[in-house]
Design an enzyme around this catalytic site. Sequence first.
Site: not given
Length: 342
Positions: A178, A220, A262-264, A293
């Site tokens: 990742e 990822k 998803s990173g926010g 998240r």
Amino acid sequence: MNLADLNKVALAMVTPGKGLLAADESSGTIKKRFDDINVASTEGTRRDYREMLFRASEAMTQYISGVILYDETIWQNAADGTPLVRLIEQSGAIPGIKVDEGTQALPGCPGELITTGLDQLAGRLEKYYRQGARFAKWRAVIDIGQDIPSRTAIHVNAHALARYAALCQAAQIVPIVEPEVLMDGDHDIDRCYEVTERVLNKTFQELRIQRVALEGMILKPNMVIAGKKSPKQASVAEVAEKTIRLLKTCVPAAVPGIAFLSGGQSDQDATAHLDAMNRTSGLPWPLTFSYGRALQAAPQKAWSGKAENVAAGKLAFIHRARMNSLASKGEWQADLEARKAA
Ligand code: 5MM
């Protein structure tokens, strides 16, 4: 290393219509999430919350291929004494473990980070394997800003990711690699494209140098997306088109699958972007989700730490897992969002 078995696990992690639940928040991160819903973060509340997710059987049996756990969780028992790992296995999902130990400042590179946790990793992997983990995760963090990322930060983080991946494969554990390019900041989508390209190219160069078998890993990555503070947000179609274009140039087809973070992004954006990508034909790898998240914000809010809300929390999780399952097949539609699980 038995590569055929590693490849079998990696392919199971990207089973069509399924994706990964990233429930590997470290103690500091889960405390922040619980603060948002006014729940004290204790060993007990963390267990209750995660047990609720793992007992949401429709999600776990139909939409979730594996769960990334934090060290505390992999050793915890459910309220009735069943190990949480067994709950995951009983639903047909694969237990995994986050093995990085967080980040620290990178000397000589102001504002940049290096992920730690390589010392003693070989021994820890053996214990996690015995406890049931069949895959692991290590997250490198690359920030975009004025004069960053530096070549140094990209290089040392890629090197550490490859060291981790090689150790995992030697322990018969599939590494999730990742390298996260953060979406904080005001950069536009093309700057994200350019930085992510440098990061992925360096990561795969290091994986090759350190003899990591690509057939026995999962990537990822972040999507190619504008920074949260950018005045110029890209459309869903542009995110999908640029993400696929970039991945095709950087990621060998031997990689069994790609599971995005998803990173926010908002829940719905993360789903819509994944769906748009999966409507493209002729992709060399399955594209699915490995969301933290974007899968958990809704169930956390619905649960809010109250036993009487466990059913609502499970339904919220089932709904998001189902939406992302559909997106992983390119079958999601925005109007399905209104029809919650009942
Ligand atoms: C669930 O969050 C994970 C753990 O983060 P910390 O180690 O900082 O506590 C995180 O690594 C996560 O697996 C990925 O970033 C993807 O999660 P998101 O929320 O970006 O989908």
